[in-house]
Motif scaffolding. Structure first.
Motif, PDB file in Angstrom:
ATOM      1  N   GLU A  90       0.862  -1.166   0.000  1.00  9.94           N
ATOM      2  CA  GLU A  90       0.000   0.000   0.000  1.00  9.94           C
ATOM      3  C   GLU A  90       0.903   1.221   0.000  1.00  9.94           C
ATOM      4  OE1 GLU A  90      -2.482  -0.451   3.427  1.00  9.94           O
ATOM      5  OE2 GLU A  90      -3.762  -1.966   2.465  1.00  9.94           O
ATOM      6  N   ILE A  91       0.724   2.072  -0.990  1.00  8.85           N
ATOM      7  CA  ILE A  91       1.529   3.284  -1.114  1.00  8.85           C
ATOM      8  C   ILE A  91       0.700   4.438  -0.563  1.00  8.85           C
ATOM      9  CG2 ILE A  91       2.925   4.687  -2.663  1.00  8.85           C
ATOM     10  CD1 ILE A  91       3.631   1.677  -2.701  1.00  8.85           C
ATOM     11  N   VAL A  92       1.181   5.056   0.502  1.00 12.19           N
ATOM     12  CA  VAL A  92       0.449   6.142   1.152  1.00 12.19           C
ATOM     13  C   VAL A  92       1.179   7.458   0.923  1.00 12.19           C
ATOM     14  CG1 VAL A  92      -0.332   7.084   3.368  1.00 12.19           C
ATOM     15  CG2 VAL A  92      -0.575   4.630   2.882  1.00 12.19           C
ATOM     16  N   VAL A  93       0.436   8.461   0.464  1.00 11.92           N
ATOM     17  CA  VAL A  93       0.988   9.810   0.283  1.00 11.92           C
ATOM     18  C   VAL A  93       0.353  10.722   1.322  1.00 11.92           C
ATOM     19  CG1 VAL A  93       1.370  11.709  -1.317  1.00 11.92           C
ATOM     20  CG2 VAL A  93       1.100   9.393  -2.190  1.00 11.92           C
ATOM     21  N   ARG A  94       1.176  11.469   2.034  1.00  9.52           N
ATOM     22  CA  ARG A  94       0.677  12.370   3.074  1.00  9.52           C
ATOM     23  C   ARG A  94       1.077  13.806   2.747  1.00  9.52           C
ATOM     24  NH1 ARG A  94      -1.077   9.231   7.264  1.00  9.52           N
ATOM     25  NH2 ARG A  94      -0.186   7.130   7.459  1.00  9.52           N
ATOM     26  N   ASN A  95       0.063  14.668   2.671  1.00  9.59           N
ATOM     27  CA  ASN A  95       0.293  16.100   2.479  1.00  9.59           C
ATOM     28  C   ASN A  95       0.113  16.881   3.779  1.00  9.59           C
ATOM     29  OD1 ASN A  95       0.602  15.977  -0.478  1.00  9.59           O
ATOM     30  ND2 ASN A  95      -1.578  15.461  -0.484  1.00  9.59           N
ATOM     31  N   VAL A  96      -0.754  16.354   4.636  1.00 11.69           N
ATOM     32  CA  VAL A  96      -1.091  16.978   5.911  1.00 11.69           C
ATOM     33  C   VAL A  96      -1.097  15.875   6.972  1.00 11.69           C
ATOM     34  CG1 VAL A  96      -2.902  18.209   7.196  1.00 11.69           C
ATOM     35  CG2 VAL A  96      -2.470  18.772   4.787  1.00 11.69           C
ATOM     36  N   ALA A  97      -0.648  16.187   8.172  1.00 10.04           N
ATOM     37  CA  ALA A  97      -0.592  15.181   9.239  1.00 10.04           C
ATOM     38  C   ALA A  97      -1.998  14.787   9.684  1.00 10.04           C
ATOM     39  CB  ALA A  97       0.196  15.720  10.427  1.00 10.04           C
ATOM     40  N   LEU A 117       4.915  13.247   1.717  1.00 15.28           N
ATOM     41  CA  LEU A 117       5.666  12.099   2.215  1.00 15.28           C
ATOM     42  C   LEU A 117       5.058  10.821   1.639  1.00 15.28           C
ATOM     43  CD1 LEU A 117       6.058  13.062   5.990  1.00 15.28           C
ATOM     44  CD2 LEU A 117       7.621  13.541   4.083  1.00 15.28           C
ATOM     45  N   VAL A 118       5.924   9.935   1.161  1.00 12.41           N
ATOM     46  CA  VAL A 118       5.476   8.658   0.597  1.00 12.41           C
ATOM     47  C   VAL A 118       5.891   7.540   1.545  1.00 12.41           C
ATOM     48  CG1 VAL A 118       5.566   7.097  -1.383  1.00 12.41           C
ATOM     49  CG2 VAL A 118       5.706   9.567  -1.747  1.00 12.41           C
ATOM     50  N   LEU A 122       3.224  -3.072   3.943  1.00 17.00           N
ATOM     51  CA  LEU A 122       3.057  -4.411   3.409  1.00 17.00           C
ATOM     52  C   LEU A 122       1.598  -4.837   3.566  1.00 17.00           C
ATOM     53  CD1 LEU A 122       4.331  -7.054   2.309  1.00 17.00           C
ATOM     54  CD2 LEU A 122       4.680  -7.740   4.699  1.00 17.00           C
ATOM     55  N   LYS A 123       1.003  -5.302   2.472  1.00 17.70           N
ATOM     56  CA  LYS A 123      -0.391  -5.753   2.512  1.00 17.70           C
ATOM     57  C   LYS A 123      -0.454  -7.126   3.187  1.00 17.70           C
ATOM     58  CE  LYS A 123      -2.959  -5.600  -1.131  1.00 17.70           C
ATOM     59  NZ  LYS A 123      -4.217  -5.123  -0.470  1.00 17.70           N
ATOM     60  N   ASN A 124      -0.701  -7.114   4.481  1.00 16.67           N
ATOM     61  CA  ASN A 124      -0.796  -8.358   5.238  1.00 16.67           C
ATOM     62  C   ASN A 124      -1.655  -8.109   6.475  1.00 16.67           C
ATOM     63  OD1 ASN A 124      -0.255 -10.535   7.111  1.00 16.67           O
ATOM     64  ND2 ASN A 124       1.497 -11.097   5.835  1.00 16.67           N
ATOM     65  N   ASP A 125      -2.912  -8.529   6.411  1.00 20.67           N
ATOM     66  CA  ASP A 125      -3.837  -8.279   7.519  1.00 20.67           C
ATOM     67  C   ASP A 125      -3.368  -8.918   8.816  1.00 20.67           C
ATOM     68  OD1 ASP A 125      -5.485  -6.772   5.946  1.00 20.67           O
ATOM     69  OD2 ASP A 125      -6.944  -8.365   5.566  1.00 20.67           O
ATOM     70  N   ASP A 126      -2.769 -10.100   8.714  1.00 23.42           N
ATOM     71  CA  ASP A 126      -2.324 -10.804   9.918  1.00 23.42           C
ATOM     72  C   ASP A 126      -1.254 -10.018  10.674  1.00 23.42           C
ATOM     73  OD1 ASP A 126      -4.062 -12.886   9.363  1.00 23.42           O
ATOM     74  OD2 ASP A 126      -2.538 -14.101   8.349  1.00 23.42           O
ATOM     75  N   LEU A 127      -0.491  -9.215   9.948  1.00 20.82           N
ATOM     76  CA  LEU A 127       0.559  -8.402  10.563  1.00 20.82           C
ATOM     77  C   LEU A 127       0.133  -6.948  10.748  1.00 20.82           C
ATOM     78  CD1 LEU A 127       3.639  -9.741   8.520  1.00 20.82           C
ATOM     79  CD2 LEU A 127       2.895 -10.449  10.805  1.00 20.82           C
ATOM     80  N   ASN A 128      -1.158  -6.666  10.475  1.00 19.09           N
ATOM     81  CA  ASN A 128      -1.684  -5.297  10.567  1.00 19.09           C
ATOM     82  C   ASN A 128      -1.003  -4.333   9.605  1.00 19.09           C
ATOM     83  OD1 ASN A 128      -3.671  -5.793  12.623  1.00 19.09           O
ATOM     84  ND2 ASN A 128      -2.001  -5.892  14.112  1.00 19.09           N
ATOM     85  N   ASP A 129      -0.691  -4.830   8.404  1.00 21.97           N
ATOM     86  CA  ASP A 129      -0.143  -3.980   7.336  1.00 21.97           C
ATOM     87  C   ASP A 129       1.017  -3.109   7.827  1.00 21.97           C
ATOM     88  OD1 ASP A 129      -2.155  -5.015   5.696  1.00 21.97           O
ATOM     89  OD2 ASP A 129      -3.538  -3.395   6.196  1.00 21.97           O
ATOM     90  N   PRO A 130       2.149  -3.706   8.199  1.00 26.78           N
ATOM     91  CA  PRO A 130       3.245  -2.932   8.800  1.00 26.78           C
ATOM     92  C   PRO A 130       3.920  -1.970   7.823  1.00 26.78           C
ATOM     93  CG  PRO A 130       3.972  -5.166   8.298  1.00 26.78           C
ATOM     94  CD  PRO A 130       2.488  -5.142   8.050  1.00 26.78           C
ATOM     95  N   LEU A 131       4.375  -0.863   8.371  1.00 26.44           N
ATOM     96  CA  LEU A 131       5.189   0.094   7.628  1.00 26.44           C
ATOM     97  C   LEU A 131       6.525  -0.558   7.303  1.00 26.44           C
ATOM     98  CD1 LEU A 131       5.532   3.153   6.753  1.00 26.44           C
ATOM     99  CD2 LEU A 131       6.518   3.521   9.021  1.00 26.44           C
ATOM    100  N   LYS A 177      -4.278   6.416  -0.162  1.00 28.40           N
ATOM    101  CA  LYS A 177      -3.597   5.137  -0.367  1.00 28.40           C
ATOM    102  C   LYS A 177      -3.787   4.681  -1.799  1.00 28.40           C
ATOM    103  CE  LYS A 177      -5.720   1.363   0.858  1.00 28.40           C
ATOM    104  NZ  LYS A 177      -5.818   0.591  -0.418  1.00 28.40           N
ATOM    105  N   LEU A 178      -2.713   4.191  -2.403  1.00 30.84           N
ATOM    106  CA  LEU A 178      -2.771   3.631  -3.751  1.00 30.84           C
ATOM    107  C   LEU A 178      -2.259   2.205  -3.748  1.00 30.84           C
ATOM    108  CD1 LEU A 178      -1.262   6.577  -5.867  1.00 30.84           C
ATOM    109  CD2 LEU A 178      -3.689   6.069  -5.486  1.00 30.84           C
ATOM    110  N   GLU A 179      -2.741   1.431  -4.704  1.00 36.85           N
ATOM    111  CA  GLU A 179      -2.191   0.104  -4.949  1.00 36.85           C
ATOM    112  C   GLU A 179      -1.859   0.004  -6.433  1.00 36.85           C
ATOM    113  OE1 GLU A 179      -4.338  -3.214  -3.376  1.00 36.85           O
ATOM    114  OE2 GLU A 179      -4.932  -2.122  -1.561  1.00 36.85           O
ATOM    115  N   PHE A 180      -0.800  -0.713  -6.726  1.00 35.51           N
ATOM    116  CA  PHE A 180      -0.363  -0.891  -8.106  1.00 35.51           C
ATOM    117  C   PHE A 180      -0.258  -2.379  -8.427  1.00 35.51           C
ATOM    118  CE2 PHE A 180       1.020   3.355  -7.059  1.00 35.51           C
ATOM    119  CZ  PHE A 180       0.846   4.075  -8.244  1.00 35.51           C
ATOM    120  N   GLY A 181      -0.314  -2.672  -9.714  1.00 39.27           N
ATOM    121  CA  GLY A 181      -0.195  -4.053 -10.144  1.00 39.27           C
ATOM    122  C   GLY A 181       0.604  -4.161 -11.422  1.00 39.27           C
TER     123      GLY A 181
END
Length: 256
Positions: A90-97, A117-118, A122-131, A177-181
């Motif tokens: 999961e690619i997350v872009v942040r412009n504002v906190a 900020l980019v 990791l897309k993994n529900d079991d691990l709570n999608d870690p940074l 959030k964006l996803e790519f394939g």
């Protein structure tokens, strides 16, 4: 359209086998979750609105030369997309906190960040999608260096474009959030934007009032969740003003 074999069901969408080889039907549900599924509920008509909003934004992004998986909308809740090999990030872009970065770094919500900020999760529900770090991504072969360069380039272009587009209708793009394939053609893979772009995976704030127009209204029990999604569609002129005013729950939305 004849219902086809179900391939996958996620929190907000169901994927079905498409009518042609290399295609998938993406069905948008009204189900809503937060906290990695810890909180569950229903946002009436959300699937209809997200289908229309994502269709519009994906089409606009295609028009500036960024390839997406979107082919066409089929009906109120379904769209036809290209079958792609999803990169597990999961690619997350942040412009504002806002959101997790506020808790993680002790920032004040609403703080304008010095630059976009980019972040990578990791897309993994079991691990709570870690940074994760970009070094992890290439070390574990989730994506190549070249693919990540392309993904980041696309991501920042999308951020610039959407920020301007939304500014024109009085909405501040806080983060998304964006996803790519990988789309395979002639034995070559091409990076394309996948998933959806909607109030489910973006933070939209009204420029004047700071009112939240996204799924944070559901996450935080702020109320008027359906109205927030409708307001985004109204401002983007996806749904005529007359239809917004006459909506009567799910039946009204389905008739749009």
């Amino acid at each position: 359209m004849t219902r086809r074999r179900q391939i996958y069901e996620g929190k907000a969408k169901i994927l079905y086998e498409g009518p042609e080889p290399g295609t998938i039907v993406q069905y948008f549900k009204d189900d809503a979750t937060a906290g990695n599924g810890a909180k569950k509920g229903t946002i009436t008509g959300k699937g209809v609105l997200n289908n229309r909003i994502s269709e519009y934004l994906m089409t606009q992004i295609e028009d500036i030369g960024i390839p997406t998986h979107f082919i066409r909308r089929l009906n109120m809740r379904e769209q036809l997309v290209k079958a792609v090999e999803i990169i597990p990030l999961e690619i997350v872009v942040r412009n504002v906190a806002a959101g997790s970065i506020v808790k993680r770094l002790g920032l004040e919500e609403g703080l304008r960040l010095p630059r976009p900020l980019v972040e990578y999760y990791l897309k993994n529900d079991d691990l709570n999608d870690p940074l994760v770090l970009e070094d992890y991504i290439t070390a574990f072969n989730w994506a190549t260096v070249q693919e990540m360069d392309e993904i980041v380039t696309y991501t920042l272009r999308i951020n610039d474009f959407l920020s301007g587009l939304l500014l024109g209708v009085g909405i501040k793009l806080i983060d998304f959030k964006l996803e790519f394939g990988r789309f395979w053609k002639d034995d070559e893979s091409h990076i394309v934007l996948a998933d959806e772009i909607s109030p489910d995976n973006c933070r939209f704030w009204d420029i004047e009032s700071g009112e939240k127009l996204d799924k944070d209204r559901f996450r935080r029990d702020l109320g008027k969740v359906e109205e927030a999604y409708q307001e985004v569609a109204r401002r983007l002129k996806i749904i005529p003003e007359s239809n917004i005013e006459s909506l009567k729950g799910k039946e009204g939305l389905e008739s749009i």
